[in-house]
Design a protein around this motif. Structure first.
Motif, PDB file in Angstrom:
ATOM      1  N   LYS A 160       0.808  -1.227   0.000  1.00 15.07           N
ATOM      2  CA  LYS A 160       0.000   0.000   0.000  1.00 15.07           C
ATOM      3  C   LYS A 160       0.836   1.269   0.000  1.00 15.07           C
ATOM      4  CE  LYS A 160      -3.056  -2.724   2.812  1.00 15.07           C
ATOM      5  NZ  LYS A 160      -1.980  -3.761   2.924  1.00 15.07           N
ATOM      6  N   GLY A 161       2.106   1.149   0.386  1.00 17.57           N
ATOM      7  CA  GLY A 161       2.954   2.324   0.459  1.00 17.57           C
ATOM      8  C   GLY A 161       3.514   2.568   1.848  1.00 17.57           C
ATOM      9  N   ASN A 162       3.215   1.699   2.791  1.00 11.81           N
ATOM     10  CA  ASN A 162       3.786   1.833   4.131  1.00 11.81           C
ATOM     11  C   ASN A 162       5.203   1.263   4.166  1.00 11.81           C
ATOM     12  OD1 ASN A 162       1.446   2.890   5.621  1.00 11.81           O
ATOM     13  ND2 ASN A 162       0.505   0.907   5.175  1.00 11.81           N
ATOM     14  N   VAL A 163       6.108   2.011   4.787  1.00 10.54           N
ATOM     15  CA  VAL A 163       7.486   1.529   4.980  1.00 10.54           C
ATOM     16  C   VAL A 163       7.884   1.793   6.429  1.00 10.54           C
ATOM     17  CG1 VAL A 163       9.902   1.704   4.262  1.00 10.54           C
ATOM     18  CG2 VAL A 163       8.082   2.087   2.579  1.00 10.54           C
ATOM     19  N   VAL A 164       8.265   0.758   7.129  1.00 15.34           N
ATOM     20  CA  VAL A 164       8.696   0.882   8.517  1.00 15.34           C
ATOM     21  C   VAL A 164      10.169   0.489   8.598  1.00 15.34           C
ATOM     22  CG1 VAL A 164       8.366   0.044  10.885  1.00 15.34           C
ATOM     23  CG2 VAL A 164       6.379   0.390   9.389  1.00 15.34           C
ATOM     24  N   VAL A 165      10.959   1.343   9.257  1.00 19.76           N
ATOM     25  CA  VAL A 165      12.398   1.090   9.380  1.00 19.76           C
ATOM     26  C   VAL A 165      12.732   0.711  10.824  1.00 19.76           C
ATOM     27  CG1 VAL A 165      14.692   2.126   9.254  1.00 19.76           C
ATOM     28  CG2 VAL A 165      13.000   2.641   7.483  1.00 19.76           C
ATOM     29  N   ASP A 181       5.438  -8.364  13.978  1.00 21.52           N
ATOM     30  CA  ASP A 181       4.240  -7.573  14.291  1.00 21.52           C
ATOM     31  C   ASP A 181       3.859  -6.683  13.117  1.00 21.52           C
ATOM     32  OD1 ASP A 181       4.101  -8.684  16.750  1.00 21.52           O
ATOM     33  OD2 ASP A 181       4.671  -6.904  17.874  1.00 21.52           O
ATOM     34  N   ALA A 185       0.431  -6.549  10.822  1.00 19.37           N
ATOM     35  CA  ALA A 185      -0.351  -5.335  10.554  1.00 19.37           C
ATOM     36  C   ALA A 185      -0.468  -5.093   9.050  1.00 19.37           C
ATOM     37  CB  ALA A 185       0.295  -4.128  11.235  1.00 19.37           C
TER      38      ALA A 185
ATOM     39  N   VAL B 165      11.314   3.402  13.010  1.00 19.32           N
ATOM     40  CA  VAL B 165      10.906   4.602  12.269  1.00 19.32           C
ATOM     41  C   VAL B 165       9.781   4.252  11.298  1.00 19.32           C
ATOM     42  CG1 VAL B 165      11.653   6.339  10.598  1.00 19.32           C
ATOM     43  CG2 VAL B 165      13.180   5.674  12.456  1.00 19.32           C
ATOM     44  N   PHE B 166       8.705   5.016  11.338  1.00 19.69           N
ATOM     45  CA  PHE B 166       7.612   4.858  10.389  1.00 19.69           C
ATOM     46  C   PHE B 166       7.923   5.808   9.242  1.00 19.69           C
ATOM     47  CE2 PHE B 166       6.343   4.116  14.746  1.00 19.69           C
ATOM     48  CZ  PHE B 166       6.135   2.754  14.662  1.00 19.69           C
ATOM     49  N   LYS B 167       8.620   5.270   8.245  1.00 20.99           N
ATOM     50  CA  LYS B 167       9.284   6.104   7.245  1.00 20.99           C
ATOM     51  C   LYS B 167       8.307   6.628   6.204  1.00 20.99           C
ATOM     52  CE  LYS B 167      13.615   6.094   4.678  1.00 20.99           C
ATOM     53  NZ  LYS B 167      13.226   6.642   3.383  1.00 20.99           N
ATOM     54  N   GLU B 168       7.457   5.761   5.710  1.00 18.99           N
ATOM     55  CA  GLU B 168       6.411   6.186   4.780  1.00 18.99           C
ATOM     56  C   GLU B 168       5.115   5.539   5.231  1.00 18.99           C
ATOM     57  OE1 GLU B 168       7.729   5.329   0.724  1.00 18.99           O
ATOM     58  OE2 GLU B 168       9.742   5.863   1.397  1.00 18.99           O
ATOM     59  N   MET B 169       4.082   6.361   5.431  1.00 20.17           N
ATOM     60  CA  MET B 169       2.803   5.861   5.935  1.00 20.17           C
ATOM     61  C   MET B 169       1.687   6.318   4.999  1.00 20.17           C
ATOM     62  SD  MET B 169       2.952   4.170   8.937  1.00 20.17           S
ATOM     63  CE  MET B 169       4.390   3.252   8.364  1.00 20.17           C
ATOM     64  N   VAL B 170       0.771   5.407   4.724  1.00 23.18           N
ATOM     65  CA  VAL B 170      -0.335   5.725   3.822  1.00 23.18           C
ATOM     66  C   VAL B 170      -1.219   6.820   4.430  1.00 23.18           C
ATOM     67  CG1 VAL B 170      -2.441   4.806   2.793  1.00 23.18           C
ATOM     68  CG2 VAL B 170      -0.324   3.469   2.712  1.00 23.18           C
ATOM     69  N   TRP B 174      -2.964   4.193   9.576  1.00 20.89           N
ATOM     70  CA  TRP B 174      -1.891   3.203   9.476  1.00 20.89           C
ATOM     71  C   TRP B 174      -0.794   3.525  10.483  1.00 20.89           C
ATOM     72  CZ3 TRP B 174      -1.783  -1.447   7.539  1.00 20.89           C
ATOM     73  CH2 TRP B 174      -2.704  -1.792   6.540  1.00 20.89           C
ATOM     74  N   ARG B 177      -1.822   2.340  13.780  1.00 22.96           N
ATOM     75  CA  ARG B 177      -1.791   0.886  13.865  1.00 22.96           C
ATOM     76  C   ARG B 177      -0.367   0.355  14.065  1.00 22.96           C
ATOM     77  NH1 ARG B 177      -4.611  -3.255   9.535  1.00 22.96           N
ATOM     78  NH2 ARG B 177      -4.020  -5.136  10.657  1.00 22.96           N
ATOM     79  N   PHE B 178       0.564   0.852  13.236  1.00 23.72           N
ATOM     80  CA  PHE B 178       1.952   0.389  13.366  1.00 23.72           C
ATOM     81  C   PHE B 178       2.561   0.822  14.699  1.00 23.72           C
ATOM     82  CE2 PHE B 178       1.834   0.302   8.606  1.00 23.72           C
ATOM     83  CZ  PHE B 178       2.126  -1.037   8.455  1.00 23.72           C
ATOM     84  N   ASP B 181       1.093  -1.270  17.593  1.00 20.70           N
ATOM     85  CA  ASP B 181       1.692  -2.611  17.630  1.00 20.70           C
ATOM     86  C   ASP B 181       3.110  -2.554  18.193  1.00 20.70           C
ATOM     87  OD1 ASP B 181      -0.552  -3.702  16.571  1.00 20.70           O
ATOM     88  OD2 ASP B 181       0.310  -4.207  14.626  1.00 20.70           O
TER      89      ASP B 181
END
Lengths: 367, 367
Positions: A160-165, A181, A185, B165-170, B174, B177-178, B181
């Motif tokens: 969808k475009g979410n990126v977590v580092v 986790d 999600a 780090v939540f680098k890119e989020m829709v 979202w 949610r991340f 979690d």
């Protein structure tokens, strides 16, 4: 293989995914969708070179990528295609390095193809090797992690475009926990990239030659089928595997818990094993094979279910009641059998404190 | 307040945390531990300046920080202290900017103090305002998010050294949610920082003056106690609140699910409300107050429980059977009452489709 490697051909993809399914020991996810994506990219002109470990310069940066999630979801939740690529780019940006090659976390299953897709998108070569020589369910279960790879920064990306580092991680178990986790999600299917690794480290810790090995196994299966040979026998002969059981599935149980497929398969013997019973424990992959309550193959060695008639390697999510299967065992690479490795991927690490790892030997079939 | 603001004094911390507990409407976590941390830093020489919104230059970058997790955990899991600071630094690094001030996500509860700790560690001023004018349980429930703040990069840090780090989020859902979690994986208590915001945006969207407001409410309570006045009456008079119920807790239910404290409190009326019953719904904060089954105050307006004898603002995790409490209502800031805001923080957003928000008015007490 020459040091410059070889160009992957479109006709390598089916054998590769078939061999990868076998090396997946029931897990690693079904490589079919990924295979179609890779083929599409190659038909559009993408070239992917497979290079040997020796080709890596000491100070080259290598990206390790793979899908993360429960294989049973992969069948229905079709990836967008760029998940691993985006995770890889996020890791590069965060670490401030540029990678010059991609390597697989695990050759088994879908993750044999994921690095090829990411490499095709990035215009990079794929290293002939991986971090398991098979498939395993958890992030820390690679030779890279076992032998001290950096655990951060790593990254996960969804469709969808979410990126977590994962920017700073205390250890690989924390990384596994956060990544798992996040993958849940993300719908239990996402692209994952770990911290870039130096070439000298990868040369020392990767299981070598496994992309080529997977292609060769796939070719053996396809060739045996084309020649109407007994595929199971041919696989056993050509790989040095041992045939441990032939039987019919009488019970299959799979549950999706905590982002994993867990369960077991029960088998009733046929042919040489008529009158015997077998049980296979599953956590994404096949973990332990018991025949008549005696453990005969266990992690980290490979337990592979082949459909008896076609020799098709069966992933755990497509096992079903009544299927007739041959269960073969293959020894894992030595890097996975050290004391240090067994602490992470031995039977005790998978919740079988009563089992002490007994390695298989390379040999041909006998009961 | 002059544009250069004022230096926070050590003796402001107790009133601030008491006023913040009141504005927390039962949630936001107990500010006590954070208050001790801030005091320690100030005693070691850290200076924290409180500056008005008007002091922010258009192109200044402002960090919004706060703790994330279930308040009931905060009582037992003592924070290390640098969680928000580390999350803020991770966001700065990822976004490639340097912030020049810190602002609170929510003035209610522990998150009144978290920005002060992070600011003290970083040598930055704290903006006199916040993103709620109260406390709310979820990440997207700030005026910043409601009015279009960037949702990435954001970051979360724990006491062990993990930083995600939540680098890119829709979108902000979202992100919630991340982050939720990850906070659960971190033991349901962690420091959180959202994407740096520009000064002009913060001036337009922050609820103004709430740090000073909290200090003043705290002073009112302490002064009334010192003078042996009726604290509840004094709070009602000085804040323009309405007294909606006085009663004894007959039932209290709290469950920790999905990183939240959820439950309710039942009250049996005393004094003017003898013979009446009240019910308060809780998700970290007090959501709705019903008196004799009629909804009388609801989110986003503030529902505050004060201990009848001492006027102590009670967070939901310390409510207990038999406690005698006064329930007051306070109107939330207008920024939280627009159509756009009510979609995120109105009763329907909290799972009460049958309730349509009826705003409280500023007035003095009447039954």
């Amino acid at each position: 293989m020459p040091v410059e490697g070889y160009l992957l051909k479109e006709e390598d993809l089916v054998p590769l995914s078939m061999g990868a399914a076998l090396l997946g020991t029931g897990g690693g996810g079904n490589p079919y969708i990924g295979m179609l994506r890779a083929r599409e990219l190659m038909r559009k002109g993408a070239e992917v070179r497979i290079i040997p470990l020796e080709a890596l310069a000491d100070d080259a940066w290598v990206a390790e990528v793979g899908g993360i999630g429960a294989p049973v979801v992969g069948v229905e939740k079709i990836e967008e295609g760029g998940e691993c690529y985006r995770a890889m780019r996020a890791v590069e940006e965060t670490a401030g390095v540029t990678v010059s090659a991609v390597i697989s976390a695990e050759i088994g299953g879908a993750n044999s193809i994921e690095p090829i897709i990411a490499a095709a998108m990035a215009g990079l070569p794929v290293v002939d090797g991986d971090g398991m020589g098979r498939a395993f369910p958890e992030v820390q279960m690679t030779t890279y992690m076992i032998y001290g790879a950096d655990v951060a920064p790593a990254a996960i990306a969804d469709d969808k475009g979410n990126v977590v580092v994962f920017k700073e991680m205390v250890d690989m178990f924390w990384l596994e926990r956060f990544a798992r986790d996040a993958s849940v999600a993300m719908g239990a299917g996402a692209g994952f990239a770990v911290a870039p690794m130096r070439g000298d480290f990868v040369r020392r810790t990767a299981v070598p030659g496994t992309v080529t090995q997977a292609i060769e196994i796939g070719r053996t299966i396809l060739e045996a089928r084309a020649k109407r040979q007994n595929v199971v026998d041919r696989v056993v002969e050509s790989t040095g595997a041992t045939l441990f059981f032939t039987g019919k599935i009488t019970d299959i149980k799979r549950e999706l818990t905590g982002g994993f497929s867990r369960g077991h398969a029960l088998l009733s013997g046929v042919g040489d094993w008529a009158g015997s019973e077998a049980r296979i424990a599953i956590q994404n992959e096949n973990l332990v094979l018991w025949v008549d309550d005696k453990p005969v193959v266990m992690v980290p060695d490979l337990i592979v279910n082949l459909e008896m008639d076609t020799g098709e390697p069966l992933t755990t999510e497509i096992l079903r009641y009544g299927q007739r299967i041959a269960v073969i065992g293959l020894p894992v690479h030595d890097l996975m059998k050290t004391q240090r490795a067994l602490e992470i991927v031995g039977p005790k690490a998978f919740g079988y404190p009563e089992l002490t790892f007994q390695p298989l030997e390379f040999r041909t079939a006998s009961k």
